[in-house]
Structure formats: structure tokens, C-alpha cells
Scaffold this active site. Structure first.
Site, PDB file in Angstrom:
ATOM      1  N   ASP A   1       8.103  -0.518 -38.857  1.00 33.81           N
ATOM      2  CA  ASP A   1       8.241   0.700 -39.666  1.00 33.81           C
ATOM      3  C   ASP A   1       7.182   0.824 -40.764  1.00 33.81           C
ATOM      4  OD1 ASP A   1      10.484   1.367 -38.224  1.00 33.81           O
ATOM      5  OD2 ASP A   1      11.900   0.630 -39.735  1.00 33.81           O
TER       6      ASP A   1
ATOM      7  N   LYS B   1      13.481   6.101 -45.250  1.00 36.63           N
ATOM      8  CA  LYS B   1      13.471   7.077 -44.137  1.00 36.63           C
ATOM      9  C   LYS B   1      14.821   7.135 -43.438  1.00 36.63           C
ATOM     10  CE  LYS B   1      13.511   3.704 -40.835  1.00 36.63           C
ATOM     11  NZ  LYS B   1      14.643   3.466 -39.934  1.00 36.63           N
TER      12      LYS B   1
HETATM   13  O1  C5P Z   1       9.248  -5.068 -37.109  1.00 36.24           O
HETATM   14  P1  C5P Z   1      10.525  -5.367 -37.813  1.00 36.24           P
HETATM   15  O2  C5P Z   1      10.460  -6.657 -38.598  1.00 36.24           O
HETATM   16  O3  C5P Z   1      11.054  -4.247 -38.626  1.00 36.24           O
HETATM   17  O4  C5P Z   1      11.591  -5.615 -36.647  1.00 36.24           O
HETATM   18  C1  C5P Z   1      12.728  -6.408 -36.831  1.00 36.24           C
HETATM   19  C2  C5P Z   1      13.286  -6.786 -35.470  1.00 36.24           C
HETATM   20  O5  C5P Z   1      13.828  -5.628 -34.820  1.00 36.24           O
HETATM   21  C3  C5P Z   1      12.265  -7.331 -34.479  1.00 36.24           C
HETATM   22  O6  C5P Z   1      12.079  -8.709 -34.644  1.00 36.24           O
HETATM   23  C4  C5P Z   1      12.917  -7.006 -33.138  1.00 36.24           C
HETATM   24  O7  C5P Z   1      13.918  -7.948 -32.841  1.00 36.24           O
HETATM   25  C5  C5P Z   1      13.615  -5.685 -33.430  1.00 36.24           C
HETATM   26  N1  C5P Z   1      12.804  -4.527 -32.990  1.00 36.24           N
HETATM   27  C6  C5P Z   1      12.676  -4.257 -31.639  1.00 36.24           C
HETATM   28  N2  C5P Z   1      11.921  -3.196 -31.224  1.00 36.24           N
HETATM   29  C7  C5P Z   1      11.318  -2.377 -32.117  1.00 36.24           C
HETATM   30  C8  C5P Z   1      11.446  -2.615 -33.508  1.00 36.24           C
HETATM   31  C9  C5P Z   1      12.195  -3.707 -33.916  1.00 36.24           C
HETATM   32  O8  C5P Z   1      13.232  -4.976 -30.799  1.00 36.24           O
HETATM   33  N3  C5P Z   1      10.593  -1.348 -31.661  1.00 36.24           N
END
Ligand code: C5P
Length: 349
Positions: free
Chosen positions: A174, A11
Site C-alpha cells: 500500500d 485509505k
Molecule cells: O505489503 P504488506 O506488508 O502491506 O502486506 C502484508 C501481508 O499481506 C503480506 O505479507 C501478504 O501476506 C499479504 N498480502 C497479499 N497480497 C497482497 C498484499 C498483501 O497476500 N496483494
């Protein structure tokens, strides 16, 4: 042996505004996701049948093989718990195990997992999240698809898409979008989704950066920059709401989308990504010099997405960047178009 293949898409975020950090470490955000025709393909093969509830759920994972773009950068071997395809498989198997509680003679598949990658790794394009999404729908198909009864599975109700979305949200912000795909407005951590009406197909040249960026570090740098802005040490420039991006997508006119992207802060993560990887500024400028209509950092970066008029134009821009490089550095590129697909079973058809 039963085998199921599912795909999911990478994406770009056409709008991404980040709010405050929450107690759980995530940030509230509003984003417009658009799926691209860069595809992750996950094939699951039932290698064995496990009688009874396994001592460790990882006993249900056979071999894990990763091929395709950036395959060497994906955790495999001893790092299984970090591999999002494995986590997607396990999340659906765990749900099945919990639903089966009390059923005597329960049997579980031992699954060989093959991931063929088309989305750059650690590029801000949800490649890992797409692996998780494809793995989830493939596991559901193994457990509840046409072959499941003969294989000894399908002993519980098939989880619907809402249940998969809930499981997906626990794997990463995501992953729910990668299940639904198309174009969507994301709230919360990016996991609360509503479809966005869109017309036309959008074409992109993409400049990758093999060094990757950690999403968590990019969000942390944004927090630092905002703290500095609160002290008056730098301007506090923020993305507005998603309405302009939505209007542009509804117009179906690439020039309207380009005007929106060039006219405002479209992605709050772009400045912190540039701060962590200053070469990005040059790549963004090189994209404009090569004739792109607009350039932005994709999600948390470091992939730079360059909006182009059509597929031929995207090939020209991608070729210009890869042949000339940026600041003496080689820049791998590819092209992509917007996609209406989400995670789906592709074989058996
Ligand atoms: O959920 P995902 O593993 O993709 O997110 C990776 C990191 O990105 C999270 O641990 C967080 O530190 C940050 N993040 C965030 N807010 C979001 C998405 C991701 O702070 N909405």
C-alpha cells in the site's frame, strides 16, 4: 537544526478483488483505493551530521517518538526495523548512500523521527504505509530540499516520484498508493497504480476494533475459504471487476456508490476478516441500523467503513455506534471524508 514535516493519508478500498497467491506470498489483486482525510504526520529533524558512510544504516536514526491515535501500539524502541516510518527513512537514505558511492567526504544526516498518528493502527486503513510514504518524501526533502546544500547534503540527483514509488513498493503493497493518494486503481500487489476519475466528496463513519487484524492472516484465511469452496463446502462468492465502483465514483452520487456497495461483493477480504473476527458482522449490521447508506470492511479490516450522506450524517452514525456499543462491546468511532492528497511536505511550507 533543519526540520521537515510531511503528511500522508489513510485509505479505504471501495473495491478489492483478490486473485491467486503468487510465489512471493503475495496475491494478485485489483482494488480501488480512496484516500481519507485521516492524516499521519512525520517530522524529521537533523540531530547530527555523520561523516562518511555509516557502518550500519540504523546509525543514521536518532530518536523515534510516536504520538497520537493508538501510539502505544506502534513499534518503537528496540523494534525499529518494524516501524514503517523508520523503514521509509532508511530506504531513501540507502538509495542516497548507493548513489554517493565513490564520493569522498560524503556526509549523512542523523535523523530524529517524530510520528503523529491519525489513522487507526492495524485497521486496514494503511496507517503504517502512510508513515512510510510521509517519511520517504520528508527524507528526500532533507537530502535535496532548500536547506540540503548548507547542511552538507544534496550531492546526488534528487530521486523523482517514480523512483520513490519503486522504493515504496519494496516496503509494502500500500505504500505506493500512500505516496500518490487521491483515488487510484491498483493492480499487481496493489502497487501498480492508475488514477481514477472521481467527482464529489464521500463521507464516512468509521468503527474501529482495538484488537486489530493481521493482513497476512486475513489473506491466508481467504485462501483457506477458497480451498473449502473448491471442495464444495461453501459458496465461492467473489468480487467482480472494478468498473461498477469506478462508474459510481464518476457519478459523484453517493446513492449510486451505496447501491454498488450494497448490491455486490465489494471486498473479497471481508468474509475472511469476519471469519477471524466474527463481531464484525454485528458492527456491519449496527452501522446499517444506525442509518448508514452502506457498510463494508476496510481493506483487510477490522475497521468498518460506513458510507454517509454528508459530514453531519457521518457524525450521527459514528455517535450512535459509540454511544450504544455493539453486542455489549465499546466501539471507538471517528468520521472521515475522501481526500485528494497524497504524501506531501507541509513544513517548511
Ligand atoms: O505489503 P504488506 O506488508 O502491506 O502486506 C502484508 C501481508 O499481506 C503480506 O505479507 C501478504 O501476506 C499479504 N498480502 C497479499 N497480497 C497482497 C498484499 C498483501 O497476500 N496483494
Amino acid at each position: 537544526m533543519t526540520s521537515v514535516t510531511a503528511t500522508a493519508q489513510g485509505k479505504v478500498n471501495l473495491h478489492l478483488s483478490v486473485g491467486d497467491a503468487r510465489d512471493d506470498g503475495y496475491h494478485e489483486l485489483t482494488t480501488v483505493f480512496q484516500a481519507l482525510d485521516l492524516t499521519e504526520t512525520v517530522t524529521l529533524t537533523v540531530a547530527d551530521v555523520h561523516q562518511g558512510v555509516p557502518a550500519e544504516m540504523t546509525d543514521l536514526v536518532g530518536t523515534v517518538t510516536v504520538t497520537g491515535r493508538d501510539a502505544s501500539k506502534v513499534p518503537a524502541g528496540d523494534d525499529l526495523a518494524d516501524n514503517l516510518a523508520v523503514r521509509g527513512v532508511l530506504s531513501v537514505l540507502e538509495r542516497y548512500r548507493d548513489d554517493l558511492a565513490g564520493v569522498p567526504s560524503a556526509t549523512f544526516p542523523v535523523l530524529d523521527i517524530l510520528v503523529d498518528k491519525g489513522v487507526p493502527v492495524a485497521g486496514g486503513m494503511a496507517g503504517g504505509s502512510a508513515d512510510a510514504a510521509a517519511a520517504m518524501v520528508a527524507t528526500r526533502e532533507i537530502l535535496h530540499g532548500p536547506a540540503a546544500v548548507d547542511d552538507g547534503f544534496d550531492r546526488t540527483p534528487r530521486p523523482d516520484d517514480a523512483i520513490l514509488a519503486e522504493l515504496a513498493g519494496r516496503l509494502g503493497a500500500d505504500v505506493p498508493f500512500c505516496l500518490t493518494g487521491g483515488t487510484a486503481l491498483g493492480h499487481g500487489r496493489g502497487d501498480v497504480l492508475a488514477p481514477v476519475l472521481t467527482r464529489g466528496t464521500y463521507h464516512w463513519a468509521l468503527a474501529m476494533d482495538p484488537r486489530g487484524l493481521s493482513t497476512a492472516e486475513v489473506f491466508a484465511r481467504l485462501d483457506d475459504q477458497r480451498a473449502a469452496a473448491a471442495r464444495g463446502e461453501r459458496p465461492d462468492q467473489r468480487a467482480g471487476g472494478p468498473a461498477d465502483a469506478q462508474r459510481a465514483l464518476l457519478s459523484g452520487d453517493v446513492d449510486v456508490l451505496a447501491a454498488y456497495l450494497n448490491g455486490s461483493v465489494a471486498n473479497d477480504l471481508q468474509a475472511p476478516a469476519i471469519s477471524l473476527s466474527p463481531d464484525l458482522r454485528r458492527t456491519l449490521a449496527a452501522g446499517m441500523d444506525a442509518g448508514a447508506l452502506a457498510c463494508l470492511v476496510s481493506g483487510s479490516g477490522p475497521t468498518v467503513a460506513m458510507l454517509c450522506r454528508d459530514r453531519g450524517h457521518a457524525v450521527d452514525v459514528a455517535t450512535a455506534l459509540s454511544s450504544e456499543g455493539v453486542g455489549g462491546r465499546a466501539v471507538p468511532t471517528t468520521t472521515a471524508a475522501s481526500s485528494r492528497h497524497g504524501a506531501r511536505i507541509v513544513a517548511p511550507a
